[in-house]
Design an enzyme around this catalytic site. Sequence first.
Site, PDB file in Angstrom:
ATOM      1  NE  ARG A 104      -2.530  -0.158   3.591  1.00  0.00           N
ATOM      2  CZ  ARG A 104      -3.337   0.242   4.559  1.00  0.00           C
ATOM      3  NH1 ARG A 104      -4.640   0.242   4.374  1.00  0.00           N
ATOM      4  NH2 ARG A 104      -2.860   0.635   5.708  1.00  0.00           N
ATOM      5  CB  THR A 108      -2.480   7.134  -2.605  1.00  0.00           C
ATOM      6  OG1 THR A 108      -1.770   5.901  -2.850  1.00  0.00           O
ATOM      7  CG2 THR A 108      -1.683   8.296  -3.171  1.00  0.00           C
ATOM      8  CG  ASP A 200       2.610  -3.196   8.796  1.00  0.00           C
ATOM      9  OD1 ASP A 200       2.851  -4.359   8.394  1.00  0.00           O
ATOM     10  OD2 ASP A 200       2.652  -2.206   8.055  1.00  0.00           O
ATOM     11  CG  ASP A 203       6.342  -3.547   9.460  1.00  0.00           C
ATOM     12  OD1 ASP A 203       7.052  -3.973   8.526  1.00  0.00           O
ATOM     13  OD2 ASP A 203       5.971  -2.365   9.554  1.00  0.00           O
TER      14      ASP A 203
HETATM   15  C1  PRP Z   1      -1.108  -5.032   4.308  1.00  0.00           C
HETATM   16  C2  PRP Z   1      -1.897  -6.313   4.384  1.00  0.00           C
HETATM   17  C3  PRP Z   1      -2.750  -6.242   3.156  1.00  0.00           C
HETATM   18  C4  PRP Z   1      -3.013  -4.772   3.017  1.00  0.00           C
HETATM   19  C5  PRP Z   1      -4.404  -4.488   3.477  1.00  0.00           C
HETATM   20  O1  PRP Z   1      -0.056  -5.144   3.427  1.00  0.00           O
HETATM   21  O2  PRP Z   1      -1.107  -7.464   4.441  1.00  0.00           O
HETATM   22  O3  PRP Z   1      -2.123  -6.740   1.993  1.00  0.00           O
HETATM   23  O4  PRP Z   1      -2.080  -4.095   3.871  1.00  0.00           O
HETATM   24  O5  PRP Z   1      -4.727  -3.162   3.279  1.00  0.00           O
HETATM   25  P1  PRP Z   1      -5.809  -2.707   2.207  1.00  0.00           P
HETATM   26  O6  PRP Z   1      -7.009  -3.558   2.400  1.00  0.00           O
HETATM   27  O7  PRP Z   1      -6.068  -1.264   2.601  1.00  0.00           O
HETATM   28  O8  PRP Z   1      -5.212  -2.814   0.844  1.00  0.00           O
HETATM   29  P2  PRP Z   1       1.029  -3.983   3.238  1.00  0.00           P
HETATM   30  O9  PRP Z   1       0.629  -3.099   2.105  1.00  0.00           O
HETATM   31  O10 PRP Z   1       1.271  -3.317   4.550  1.00  0.00           O
HETATM   32  O11 PRP Z   1       2.286  -4.765   2.743  1.00  0.00           O
HETATM   33  P3  PRP Z   1       3.158  -5.884   3.518  1.00  0.00           P
HETATM   34  O12 PRP Z   1       2.278  -7.096   3.659  1.00  0.00           O
HETATM   35  O13 PRP Z   1       4.293  -6.087   2.592  1.00  0.00           O
HETATM   36  O14 PRP Z   1       3.570  -5.320   4.844  1.00  0.00           O
HETATM   37  N1  URA Z   2      -2.428  -3.519   6.836  1.00  0.00           N
HETATM   38  C1  URA Z   2      -2.030  -3.966   8.043  1.00  0.00           C
HETATM   39  O1  URA Z   2      -1.050  -4.709   8.153  1.00  0.00           O
HETATM   40  N2  URA Z   2      -2.711  -3.560   9.128  1.00  0.00           N
HETATM   41  C2  URA Z   2      -3.787  -2.747   9.051  1.00  0.00           C
HETATM   42  O2  URA Z   2      -4.382  -2.429  10.083  1.00  0.00           O
HETATM   43  C3  URA Z   2      -4.178  -2.302   7.782  1.00  0.00           C
HETATM   44  C4  URA Z   2      -3.489  -2.708   6.687  1.00  0.00           C
END
Ligand code: PRP
Ligand code: URA
Length: 209
Positions: A104, A108, A200, A203
């Site tokens: 994400r 945005t 997160d 993380d």
């Molecule tokens: C997180 C999570 C989802 C997304 C959800 O990933 O694992 O993929 O956010 O958010 P959304 O419904 O608003 O799209 P992130 O983008 O943080 O990437 P990561 O898994 O690499 O940490």
């Molecule tokens: N992605 C995450 O990992 N946590 C949240 O709360 C939203 C998006």
Amino acid sequence: MTKIYVNEHPLVQHKITLLRDKNTGTKEFRELTNELAILMAYEATRDLKLTDASVQTPITTAKTRVLAGKKLGIVPILRAGLGMVDGMMSLIPSAKVGHIGLYRDPKTLAPVEYYCKLPPDVGERDIIVVDPMLATGGSAIAAIGYLKRAGCTSIRLVCLIAAPEGVDALNEKFPDVTIYTAAIDERLNDHGYIVPGLGDAGDRLFGTK
Ligand code: PRP
Ligand code: URA
């Protein structure tokens, strides 16, 4: 209309509480995510088709049933979805695994794609997309859109925590996709994080913060 299934099983709810706890460290977070994936896989495969079979027991022939043979595919959304793959595969060892890399944009909140590798026959498979978090729904919608363009017609999404905003967005865009989750939380905050959520997921799973 999207069908949504909330897994109220006591083991699931107990483990979700531990997962949310800010004092749960990376090792335990990873173990809990794996265990929850197994429990969610059990429910998300409840409607798989069976066909009649027979097997020789030490006593006689038993009339039984086996999975009807429609192939399955598991598609984690990177990174956090990776934490659910082993758990899913332990119940569905013959599934093929595709990967969709999305993150994400922190400003945005729009998903940015950086990787995609799917099994060549993905369109013939029943697909289970896995990602612990359904927040705005942008990542799940992007991943499912990609799978639909690749020919997939049977897609379900297994997450652990969903926000109402993400459920509504997915419902609007892909009403045919069933969502399996362990919780529907209150809302998103101004940064697009689920409240109360668990922070997160990527993380916490990989120890990157
Ligand atoms: C997180 C999570 C989802 C997304 C959800 O990933 O694992 O993929 O956010 O958010 P959304 O419904 O608003 O799209 P992130 O983008 O943080 O990437 P990561 O898994 O690499 O940490
Ligand atoms: N992605 C995450 O990992 N946590 C949240 O709360 C939203 C998006």
